[in-house]
Motif scaffolding. Structure first.
Motif, PDB file in Angstrom:
ATOM      1  N   ILE A  59      -2.685  12.042  -7.714  1.00  0.00           N
ATOM      2  CA  ILE A  59      -4.004  11.555  -8.107  1.00  0.00           C
ATOM      3  C   ILE A  59      -4.880  11.352  -6.875  1.00  0.00           C
ATOM      4  O   ILE A  59      -6.031  11.805  -6.822  1.00  0.00           O
ATOM      5  CB  ILE A  59      -3.872  10.231  -8.891  1.00  0.00           C
ATOM      6  CG1 ILE A  59      -3.329  10.500 -10.301  1.00  0.00           C
ATOM      7  CG2 ILE A  59      -5.217   9.501  -8.975  1.00  0.00           C
ATOM      8  CD1 ILE A  59      -2.982   9.250 -11.086  1.00  0.00           C
ATOM      9  N   LEU A  60      -4.331  10.696  -5.857  1.00  0.00           N
ATOM     10  CA  LEU A  60      -5.098  10.429  -4.642  1.00  0.00           C
ATOM     11  C   LEU A  60      -5.450  11.718  -3.910  1.00  0.00           C
ATOM     12  O   LEU A  60      -6.562  11.863  -3.390  1.00  0.00           O
ATOM     13  CB  LEU A  60      -4.304   9.496  -3.728  1.00  0.00           C
ATOM     14  CG  LEU A  60      -4.119   8.068  -4.254  1.00  0.00           C
ATOM     15  CD1 LEU A  60      -3.101   7.310  -3.406  1.00  0.00           C
ATOM     16  CD2 LEU A  60      -5.443   7.318  -4.284  1.00  0.00           C
ATOM     17  N   THR A  61      -4.523  12.660  -3.879  1.00  0.00           N
ATOM     18  CA  THR A  61      -4.792  13.937  -3.223  1.00  0.00           C
ATOM     19  C   THR A  61      -5.908  14.687  -3.931  1.00  0.00           C
ATOM     20  O   THR A  61      -6.770  15.294  -3.286  1.00  0.00           O
ATOM     21  CB  THR A  61      -3.520  14.801  -3.187  1.00  0.00           C
ATOM     22  OG1 THR A  61      -2.488  14.093  -2.478  1.00  0.00           O
ATOM     23  CG2 THR A  61      -3.780  16.124  -2.482  1.00  0.00           C
ATOM     24  N   ALA A  62      -5.911  14.639  -5.256  1.00  0.00           N
ATOM     25  CA  ALA A  62      -6.965  15.311  -6.027  1.00  0.00           C
ATOM     26  C   ALA A  62      -8.330  14.715  -5.715  1.00  0.00           C
ATOM     27  O   ALA A  62      -9.340  15.431  -5.677  1.00  0.00           O
ATOM     28  CB  ALA A  62      -6.671  15.206  -7.524  1.00  0.00           C
TER      29      ALA A  62
ATOM     30  N   ILE B  98       0.828  -1.197   0.000  1.00  0.00           N
ATOM     31  CA  ILE B  98       0.000   0.000   0.000  1.00  0.00           C
ATOM     32  C   ILE B  98       0.864   1.249   0.000  1.00  0.00           C
ATOM     33  O   ILE B  98       0.594   2.221  -0.718  1.00  0.00           O
ATOM     34  CB  ILE B  98      -0.935  -0.001   1.228  1.00  0.00           C
ATOM     35  CG1 ILE B  98      -1.899  -1.186   1.162  1.00  0.00           C
ATOM     36  CG2 ILE B  98      -1.716   1.306   1.316  1.00  0.00           C
ATOM     37  CD1 ILE B  98      -2.821  -1.177  -0.030  1.00  0.00           C
ATOM     38  N   ALA B  99       1.944   1.223   0.808  1.00  0.00           N
ATOM     39  CA  ALA B  99       2.845   2.374   0.867  1.00  0.00           C
ATOM     40  C   ALA B  99       3.475   2.636  -0.487  1.00  0.00           C
ATOM     41  O   ALA B  99       3.649   3.794  -0.894  1.00  0.00           O
ATOM     42  CB  ALA B  99       3.924   2.141   1.928  1.00  0.00           C
ATOM     43  N   ALA B 100       3.830   1.573  -1.209  1.00  0.00           N
ATOM     44  CA  ALA B 100       4.436   1.739  -2.531  1.00  0.00           C
ATOM     45  C   ALA B 100       3.453   2.348  -3.521  1.00  0.00           C
ATOM     46  O   ALA B 100       3.823   3.161  -4.371  1.00  0.00           O
ATOM     47  CB  ALA B 100       4.941   0.392  -3.040  1.00  0.00           C
ATOM     48  N   LEU B 101       2.180   1.958  -3.415  1.00  0.00           N
ATOM     49  CA  LEU B 101       1.168   2.515  -4.305  1.00  0.00           C
ATOM     50  C   LEU B 101       0.994   4.014  -4.060  1.00  0.00           C
ATOM     51  O   LEU B 101       0.899   4.812  -5.003  1.00  0.00           O
ATOM     52  CB  LEU B 101      -0.171   1.803  -4.097  1.00  0.00           C
ATOM     53  CG  LEU B 101      -0.285   0.386  -4.666  1.00  0.00           C
ATOM     54  CD1 LEU B 101      -1.587  -0.253  -4.215  1.00  0.00           C
ATOM     55  CD2 LEU B 101      -0.209   0.417  -6.192  1.00  0.00           C
ATOM     56  N   ILE B 102       0.968   4.400  -2.780  1.00  0.00           N
ATOM     57  CA  ILE B 102       0.785   5.815  -2.447  1.00  0.00           C
ATOM     58  C   ILE B 102       2.063   6.610  -2.702  1.00  0.00           C
ATOM     59  O   ILE B 102       2.018   7.795  -3.035  1.00  0.00           O
ATOM     60  CB  ILE B 102       0.359   5.957  -0.966  1.00  0.00           C
ATOM     61  CG1 ILE B 102      -0.978   5.244  -0.732  1.00  0.00           C
ATOM     62  CG2 ILE B 102       0.260   7.417  -0.551  1.00  0.00           C
ATOM     63  CD1 ILE B 102      -1.401   5.199   0.734  1.00  0.00           C
ATOM     64  N   GLY B 103       3.228   5.949  -2.558  1.00  0.00           N
ATOM     65  CA  GLY B 103       4.504   6.651  -2.555  1.00  0.00           C
ATOM     66  C   GLY B 103       4.945   7.224  -3.882  1.00  0.00           C
ATOM     67  O   GLY B 103       5.788   8.129  -3.907  1.00  0.00           O
TER      68      GLY B 103
ATOM     69  N   GLY C 264      -5.217  -2.209  -6.240  1.00  0.00           N
ATOM     70  CA  GLY C 264      -4.868  -2.162  -4.825  1.00  0.00           C
ATOM     71  C   GLY C 264      -6.011  -1.745  -3.919  1.00  0.00           C
ATOM     72  O   GLY C 264      -5.842  -1.686  -2.693  1.00  0.00           O
ATOM     73  N   GLY C 265      -7.171  -1.423  -4.494  1.00  0.00           N
ATOM     74  CA  GLY C 265      -8.335  -1.061  -3.701  1.00  0.00           C
ATOM     75  C   GLY C 265      -8.337   0.375  -3.204  1.00  0.00           C
ATOM     76  O   GLY C 265      -9.153   0.745  -2.362  1.00  0.00           O
ATOM     77  N   LEU C 266      -7.433   1.211  -3.738  1.00  0.00           N
ATOM     78  CA  LEU C 266      -7.359   2.598  -3.281  1.00  0.00           C
ATOM     79  C   LEU C 266      -8.305   3.519  -4.039  1.00  0.00           C
ATOM     80  O   LEU C 266      -8.636   4.601  -3.540  1.00  0.00           O
ATOM     81  CB  LEU C 266      -5.923   3.118  -3.398  1.00  0.00           C
ATOM     82  CG  LEU C 266      -4.880   2.366  -2.567  1.00  0.00           C
ATOM     83  CD1 LEU C 266      -3.524   3.069  -2.659  1.00  0.00           C
ATOM     84  CD2 LEU C 266      -5.312   2.246  -1.123  1.00  0.00           C
TER      85      LEU C 266
ATOM     86  N   GLY D 289      -9.158   8.461   5.155  1.00  0.00           N
ATOM     87  CA  GLY D 289      -8.601   8.651   6.487  1.00  0.00           C
ATOM     88  C   GLY D 289      -7.098   8.459   6.511  1.00  0.00           C
ATOM     89  O   GLY D 289      -6.365   9.215   7.173  1.00  0.00           O
ATOM     90  N   VAL D 290      -6.616   7.445   5.798  1.00  0.00           N
ATOM     91  CA  VAL D 290      -5.174   7.200   5.726  1.00  0.00           C
ATOM     92  C   VAL D 290      -4.467   8.375   5.047  1.00  0.00           C
ATOM     93  O   VAL D 290      -3.412   8.840   5.502  1.00  0.00           O
ATOM     94  CB  VAL D 290      -4.887   5.886   4.977  1.00  0.00           C
ATOM     95  CG1 VAL D 290      -3.411   5.766   4.641  1.00  0.00           C
ATOM     96  CG2 VAL D 290      -5.337   4.697   5.807  1.00  0.00           C
ATOM     97  N   LEU D 291      -5.034   8.873   3.956  1.00  0.00           N
ATOM     98  CA  LEU D 291      -4.417   9.982   3.238  1.00  0.00           C
ATOM     99  C   LEU D 291      -4.375  11.242   4.100  1.00  0.00           C
ATOM    100  O   LEU D 291      -3.375  11.965   4.123  1.00  0.00           O
ATOM    101  CB  LEU D 291      -5.170  10.254   1.936  1.00  0.00           C
ATOM    102  CG  LEU D 291      -5.098   9.145   0.886  1.00  0.00           C
ATOM    103  CD1 LEU D 291      -6.011   9.474  -0.290  1.00  0.00           C
ATOM    104  CD2 LEU D 291      -3.671   8.943   0.400  1.00  0.00           C
ATOM    105  N   GLU D 292      -5.463  11.520   4.828  1.00  0.00           N
ATOM    106  CA  GLU D 292      -5.492  12.690   5.698  1.00  0.00           C
ATOM    107  C   GLU D 292      -4.432  12.563   6.796  1.00  0.00           C
ATOM    108  O   GLU D 292      -3.747  13.525   7.126  1.00  0.00           O
ATOM    109  CB  GLU D 292      -6.882  12.854   6.314  1.00  0.00           C
ATOM    110  CG  GLU D 292      -7.073  14.106   7.137  1.00  0.00           C
ATOM    111  CD  GLU D 292      -7.267  15.374   6.316  1.00  0.00           C
ATOM    112  OE1 GLU D 292      -7.352  16.454   6.921  1.00  0.00           O
ATOM    113  OE2 GLU D 292      -7.330  15.286   5.069  1.00  0.00           O
ATOM    114  N   ALA D 293      -4.278  11.369   7.352  1.00  0.00           N
ATOM    115  CA  ALA D 293      -3.258  11.153   8.385  1.00  0.00           C
ATOM    116  C   ALA D 293      -1.859  11.346   7.811  1.00  0.00           C
ATOM    117  O   ALA D 293      -0.983  11.920   8.463  1.00  0.00           O
ATOM    118  CB  ALA D 293      -3.407   9.752   8.977  1.00  0.00           C
TER     119      ALA D 293
END
Length: 227
Positions: free
Chosen positions: A22-25, A10-15, A58-60, A81-85
């Motif tokens: 994209i996720l932040t948008a 999951i960290a690699a997908l977000i990283g 990855g389900g994100l 919630g994970v992104l906000e944290a």
């Protein structure tokens, strides 16, 4: 540890920077097209398509096709919630991509966190609701009290409708700019939607910022006075 959740995946997908953009948008809560997300990420549509496929696997994110377009949203409230944290952790450790400016100031004042109110006003509302006995918090668990249910109904919230949803009624969400708790869950979403209906505030069409009108700000402060 070889067993248990694979946080590295999951960290690699977000990283990846493009996927992080994209996720932040998508934290604005709106469904966006792959073309729009390519622009947000600063990559070509073909590259964005590849990133979206990985995020979907990855389900994100969730990808829905409607007509000629594919619309993308975050996969769940848990992803938000994970992104906000992570935003809070990044800000707290000094990892900021831009200098603070007028737009950042507006986002810190009030913004949409996926589908609920965040920023200084989000924290103010949570603190006021807790002080008024509308909410109780034990550890990370937030609950609506019996008197709080009366408050919510009086504010125009249909609690019966919220109870039929799969999402939790109340959830604590750590605010990245204030480093304190604001209200998420179906009640948090309903509270923000109600403020829009009342004309207290409006969404910024170009960002996650929420702008309160002068009368709306006064009404908000009256309903959610700082303890």
């Amino acid at each position: 540890m070889k067993d248990g959740p694979d946080i590295a995946r999951i960290a690699a997908l977000i990283g990846d920077p493009a996927r992080a953009n994209i996720l932040t948008a998508l934290m604005g809560g709106k469904a966006l097209t792959a073309t729009e997300l390519a622009s947000e990420a600063g990559v070509t549509p073909q590259t964005a398509s590849g990133h979206l496929a990985r995020l979907d696997e990855g389900g994100l994110v969730r990808i829905r096709k409607q007509g000629r377009h594919k619309y993308v949203t975050l996969g769940s409230d848990a992803v938000a919630g994970v992104l906000e944290a992570l935003m809070g952790l990044s800000a707290g450790t000094g990892h900021l991509r831009t200098r603070t400016g007028p737009r950042d100031s507006a986002l810190r004042q009030a913004r949409v966190c996926y589908n609920h109110l965040a920023g200084d006003r989000g924290v103010q509302m949570f603190d006021a609701l807790t002080a008024q006995g509308v909410l109780t918090m034990s550890g990370d668990d937030v609950a609506l009290t019996a008197s709080g249910a009366d408050f919510a109904v009086g504010f125009g919230i249909d609690l019966d409708a919220l109870a039929r949803r799969r999402a939790p009624l109340c959830r604590a969400c750590l605010d990245w700019s204030e480093r304190r708790t604001h209200l998420a869950g179906s009640l948090g979403r309903a509270m923000l939607d109600r403020m829009f209906v009342l004309g207290w505030a409006r969404r910024d069409p170009d960002s996650r910022a929420v702008h309160f009108t002068p009368p709306g700000a006064r009404a908000f402060d009256a309903a959610f006075a700082r303890p």
